[in-house]
Design an enzyme around this catalytic site. Structure first.
Site, PDB file in Angstrom:
ATOM      1  N   SER A  40      36.405 -37.256  34.015  1.00 34.69           N
ATOM      2  CA  SER A  40      36.688 -38.666  34.322  1.00 34.69           C
ATOM      3  C   SER A  40      37.162 -38.883  35.758  1.00 34.69           C
ATOM      4  O   SER A  40      37.917 -38.101  36.330  1.00 34.69           O
ATOM      5  CB  SER A  40      37.756 -39.193  33.376  1.00 34.69           C
ATOM      6  OG  SER A  40      38.203 -40.453  33.811  1.00 34.69           O
ATOM      7  N   ARG A  99      32.532 -43.804  44.351  1.00 31.03           N
ATOM      8  CA  ARG A  99      31.774 -42.649  43.878  1.00 31.03           C
ATOM      9  C   ARG A  99      30.733 -42.159  44.876  1.00 31.03           C
ATOM     10  O   ARG A  99      30.603 -40.960  45.118  1.00 31.03           O
ATOM     11  CB  ARG A  99      31.077 -43.010  42.561  1.00 31.03           C
ATOM     12  CG  ARG A  99      32.052 -43.177  41.426  1.00 31.03           C
ATOM     13  CD  ARG A  99      31.368 -43.640  40.159  1.00 31.03           C
ATOM     14  NE  ARG A  99      32.340 -43.704  39.073  1.00 31.03           N
ATOM     15  CZ  ARG A  99      32.058 -44.109  37.845  1.00 31.03           C
ATOM     16  NH1 ARG A  99      30.840 -44.490  37.534  1.00 31.03           N
ATOM     17  NH2 ARG A  99      32.984 -44.128  36.913  1.00 31.03           N
ATOM     18  N   HIS A 121      24.381 -39.505  37.143  1.00 27.01           N
ATOM     19  CA  HIS A 121      25.177 -40.073  36.062  1.00 27.01           C
ATOM     20  C   HIS A 121      24.599 -41.357  35.479  1.00 27.01           C
ATOM     21  O   HIS A 121      24.685 -41.596  34.274  1.00 27.01           O
ATOM     22  CB  HIS A 121      26.582 -40.349  36.620  1.00 27.01           C
ATOM     23  CG  HIS A 121      27.554 -40.887  35.630  1.00 27.01           C
ATOM     24  ND1 HIS A 121      27.809 -40.262  34.432  1.00 27.01           N
ATOM     25  CD2 HIS A 121      28.327 -42.010  35.623  1.00 27.01           C
ATOM     26  CE1 HIS A 121      28.713 -40.968  33.755  1.00 27.01           C
ATOM     27  NE2 HIS A 121      29.020 -42.029  34.453  1.00 27.01           N
ATOM     28  N   GLU A 154      21.425 -50.556  30.371  1.00 27.64           N
ATOM     29  CA  GLU A 154      21.010 -49.734  31.515  1.00 27.64           C
ATOM     30  C   GLU A 154      19.495 -49.795  31.724  1.00 27.64           C
ATOM     31  O   GLU A 154      19.002 -49.480  32.807  1.00 27.64           O
ATOM     32  CB  GLU A 154      21.472 -48.279  31.316  1.00 27.64           C
ATOM     33  CG  GLU A 154      21.390 -47.428  32.583  1.00 27.64           C
ATOM     34  CD  GLU A 154      21.898 -45.997  32.385  1.00 27.64           C
ATOM     35  OE1 GLU A 154      22.552 -45.725  31.364  1.00 27.64           O
ATOM     36  OE2 GLU A 154      21.640 -45.147  33.268  1.00 27.64           O
TER      37      GLU A 154
END
Lengths: 640, 263
Positions: free
Chosen positions: A283, A329, A404, A428
């Site tokens: 995480s 990220r 990811h 998605e």
């Protein structure tokens, strides 16, 4: 050419106005309109359950043995919602703003605003279903902070938020199955969309138990089949996640939006062996207390704990002093790749030159004590130890970025309808809300917004405003599609070559990771396109399968999906080549600032790329869906 | 590392099955158990033999797809670990490893190590939910849930529906699975209106599906990858008594042929 159907009016009234003027279907007439939902994750299960409650006969398809196994279940961190329970300045506008900015200004304002509005209803719905969100001692809901924002708006259920939200939707779905409004088709994989008079009127599926290829009619088809990160072979996606449903729809005429936008997550457990089948995410919350570093000396052979403080390069803190280890990220991933490419990375047991960087809790343990760190991250340290055999309380974790999430997907209008009338895409599987980079805890929000609230409003509107001629599985269109798909499956057996499906998949993954991963450039992408074309040609000459199609055959399932990944890989590289700017997760080495940061080019590239299939081995045609920003100020992101 | 494997091969539910011997070499300690089977399957396919069918998906212990018996133990017997997260370092070089599917009448074999667990879905259909049509939910903060209750609900809701509890039980009982869902929903204020009907509906279906009863062996708790405690079965039994005390019986809670509770 591309009609986005964004409602007129001020942004905060668009969705309300749109809903108020939608056409409705009389409750008695709803049972005459069959709806197919493919996929049973957050978007699919929520849409199927809700449309079932409304009275539509819904047929829900999943390749899993149970709808509860969809990959939404693996999401860890949380779900964002603009509830402002913390009184820390959050609002619908701020969630909207953060999401557009986090996506590096490549998402549609109107869609994102609607997402932020609906976020508050999602939490209400899930709490009422019994989703066990974290609570304060007084009984109120707890929230925490997440990357890229300055408010605490993330609701969570320990490290298993996706699981609990999916079980909520799954339970609502099972209630409808028992009530007879939803018919569930498990272990049933979609192969194709069937078109009648220009509308999507059904699908072709393969029953994975018997191998039977079957046709199913409907008035509307919804695809909620997830992302395509497995084109890279190694990713944090589940092993069976694939692109087949959306890719076959693409080949029937649905445009593909922003295919090259891929999210590479910085904190994953590094690859350990040639046989590795998937990567495990740790995480993002770990970066709150963990410090990322590599040795200053190339070829360093000492163990991490023996390397003194002044011989460590805390490269995120060095390069981004104001955000430090908590940069978004995409930025964190790129920085880790760069130090490893320069030879500073660490392999297993501290061997030099590997693909990994340290994530070190030593300082946090000294500052807060071992117990505090155990309480915060205990389950993550356990996962890490189970997989690597190493104790991260004693020596730093090793992490490396991994694929990811895919922000790209089928192009949809404001109503989530693709360019094929009657074919919708949610979750998605569509390209809609995250632009070039998704913020943490926003995927669950979008999946449930689409499934519980958007599709159950826009699908009935489509039904009410169109005419549907009766169709049957024996109509020419269905019979022809059925035959084409049987022939396609047989053609895989007819190759009779020498290489396994997995060997092609791994090779494709290597090409994609090398040239269409964290850093991309024209030379590499051009090379990748050629290499994938060659690999595709070899696949169709040298694939080995055994058994037959008319039975359970897991090798056939793989080969069928890999054939699509090969074609998708070419489109992703084509899209990445065409987009000559850097934005979000898409970093073109030709477009960077003097300090090596991503440089957007709004003059030339402020659009969604929407690609149209032109036939086998033909270059796809690009359509540009322009992005305009009226409420968000376009700026270059900086985390220095 | 090198291993000898004895794997249960069975073409379908009606076919006869048997153990088949395989050898696999070149396995490293950090490979997962399923990656070891992947490697074996690649070899089998290249030799023109049928690869071993097994269920798997997320490979991080949360989807509940994978699971079979390893040397007689569900998921291989490592604490809180599914097969997909079981590393080969827990085995000794040269070991003989026996692989079998879950053995339970209510879980018919689909093929090799893959079984049909749809009975679990039907138990959920019989009351494993809170009826909230989308859109009708009250404001989330209007429902207060004490942290203690929320924590119990979460512990129970962590079940991944893998079926290890059934496979480990000498009676092939599904009580740990059923009790986990029931404890999750019956512990929460949102779950109270349907509590008694849920309890009876789910228990009725559990019995109809052919799962056995609990005789307190506790094997289920030992193999559960999510460490669902046995005490939840006690809670379930108390809820059953509660439903009866409230005048609810299996006769007057109307449950249709599918076990679905009828309001």
């Amino acid at each position: 050419m591309l009609e986005t159907n964004i409602p007129s009016g001020p942004i905060e009234q668009k969705w309300e106005n749109c809903r108020s003027h939608m056409m409705l279907v009389n409750p008695a007439n709803r049972r005459k309109h069959k709806v197919i939902v493919v996929g049973s994750g957050l978007a699919g299960a929520a849409a199927a359950a809700t449309l079932g409650q409304q009275g539509y006969p819904v047929h829900n398809f999943t390749f899993h043995d149970s709808p509860r196994r969809a990959h939404s279940i693996a999401a860890q961190g949380g779900i964002n919602a603009a509830k402002n329970y913390r009184n820390d300045g959050d609002s619908i506008f701020r969630l909207f703003y953060d999401t557009v900015k986090g996506g590096d200004f490549r998402a549609r304002e109107a869609n994102v605003y609607r997402l932020a509005e609906i976020s508050v209803n999602i939490i209400d719905q899930c709490v009422a279903q019994g989703v066990p969100f974290a609570r304060e001692y007084g009984g109120l809901l707890d929230t925490r902070s997440f990357g890229g924002v300055q408010v605490q708006r993330t609701f969570y259920a320990r490290g298993q938020t996706g699981q609990q939200l999916l079980l909520g939707a799954y339970q609502a779905l099972e209630e409808q199955i028992a009530a007879g409004t939803v018919t569930m088709h498990t272990r049933c994989e979609m192969l194709d969309v069937v078109m009648v008079d220009g509308q999507a009127r059904g699908i072709i599926t393969r029953d994975l138990r018997t191998g039977a290829v079957q046709a199913h009619t409907a008035d509307v088809v919804i695809l909620a089949t997830g992302g395509y990160g497995n084109v890279f072979y190694l990713s944090t996606n589940a092993m069976n996640s694939n692109t087949t449903a959306i890719w076959r729809a693409h080949k029937r005429g649905a445009f593909f939006g922003n295919p090259c936008f891929t999210q590479i997550h910085p904190t994953c457990i590094p690859r350990s062996s040639e046989h590795q089948s998937k990567l495990t995410l740790m995480s993002e919350s770990l970066r709150n207390d963990g410090r990322v570093w590599v040795p200053k000396k190339k070829g360093e052979t000492r163990k991490a704990n023996q390397i003194p403080e002044d011989e460590r390069d805390y490269f995120l803190e060095r390069r981004y002093p104001s955000f430090g280890n908590l940069v978004p990220r995409d930025v964190a991933s790129r920085a880790a790749k760069e130090v490893c490419d320069e030879g500073y990375g660490i392999g297993p047991n501290g061997t030099p030159g590997g693909l990994g960087v340290y994530l070190d809790f030593g300082a946090a343990i000294k500052r807060l004590g071992l117990e505090a760190i155990k309480e915060r991250y205990g389950n993550l340290f356990e996962i890490y130890e189970r997989i690597t055999g190493e104790d991260a309380y004693k020596e730093p974790m090793r992490i490396y970025p991994a694929v990811h999430y895919t922000m790209g997907g089928l192009w949809v209008d404001y109503n989530l309808m693709t360019t094929i009338p009657g074919l919708f895409a949610g979750g998605e599987a569509n390209f809609s809300d995250h632009g070039a980079n998704r913020l943490g805890a926003s995927a669950l929000m979008q999946g449930l917004a689409d499934g519980y609230f958007v599709l159950p409003a826009t699908v009935p509107n489509y039904i009410a405003s169109n005419k549907f001629k009766p169709v049957s599985e024996t109509d020419a269109e269905f019979v022809q599609a059925l035959e084409e798909n049987k022939k396609w499956l047989q053609s895989l057996f007819d190759i009779k070559g020498e290489r396994t499906p997995d060997s092609f998949h791994k090779q494709l993954g290597d090409i994609m990771w090398e040239y269409c991963g964290m850093a991309r450039n024209a030379e590499g992408l051009t090379k990748a396109i050629k290499e994938i074309k060659d690999l595709k040609a070899e696949f169709w000459k040298n694939l080995k399968l055994i058994g037959k199609g008319e039975e359970l055959n897991q090798s056939l399932e793989k080969a069928n999906r890999i054939a699509d990944f090969l074609e998708l890989g070419i489109l992703m590289c084509t899209d990445a080549l065409e987009r000559g700017e850097s934005c979000g997760g898409h970093f073109r080495t030709e477009s960077q600032t003097a300090e090596g940061e991503a440089m957007r080019n709004d003059e030339q590239f402020a659009y969604v790329s929407a690609w149209q299939w032109q036939g086998p081995d033909q270059p796809e045609k690009l359509f540009k869906d322009p992005l305009t920003f009226e409420h968000v100020h376009l700026t270059q992101r900086s985390y220095k | 590392m090198k291993f000898a494997l004895k794997v249960w091969r069975q073409h379908d539910a009606n076919a006869a099955g048997s153990f088949v011997d395989y050898e696999i070499d070149g396995i490293t300690a950090d490979m997962s158990f399923l990656e070891m089977i992947d490697a074996l399957n690649e070899k089998l396919l290249l030799k023109g033999e049928d690869p071993i069918t097994f269920e798997h998906d997320c490979r991080e212990g949360i989807c509940g797809s994978c699971g079979f018996l390893i040397n007689g133990l569900a998921h291989g017997g490592q604490k809180a670990t599914t097969v997909c997260q079981l590393a080969m370092r827990f085995f000794k070089d040269g070991d003989t490893i026996v692989l079998e599917p879950w053995r339970a009448a209510a879980f018919p074999i689909v093929r090799d190590l893959m079984v049909d667990r749809s009975a679990f879905d039907r138990i959920i259909q019989s009351g494993g939910y809170i009826s909230v049509p989308t859109g009708g939910a009250p404001e989330a903060s209007a429902i207060l849930v004490g942290k203690d209750k929320a924590d119990v609900a979460f512990d129970a809701a962590a079940c991944i529906g893998c079926g290890a509890c059934v496979a480990a039980c000498p009676n092939t009982s599904a009580m740990l699975f059923t009790a986990a869902k029931m404890t999750h929903l019956n512990s929460l204020p949102q779950g109270q209106p349907q509590r008694d009907a849920r309890t009876l509906g789910m228990i009725t279906t559990m019995e109809q599906e052919g799962f056995g009863n609990c005789t307190n062996h506790g094997e289920c708790e030992m193999v559960c990858p999510k460490e669902i405690p046995l005490e939840f079965i006690g809670k379930m039994n108390r809820d059953l008594i509660r439903a009866a005390m409230n005048g609810q019986t299996e006769a007057n809670v109307r449950v249709d042929a599918n076990g679905k509770m009828v309001d």
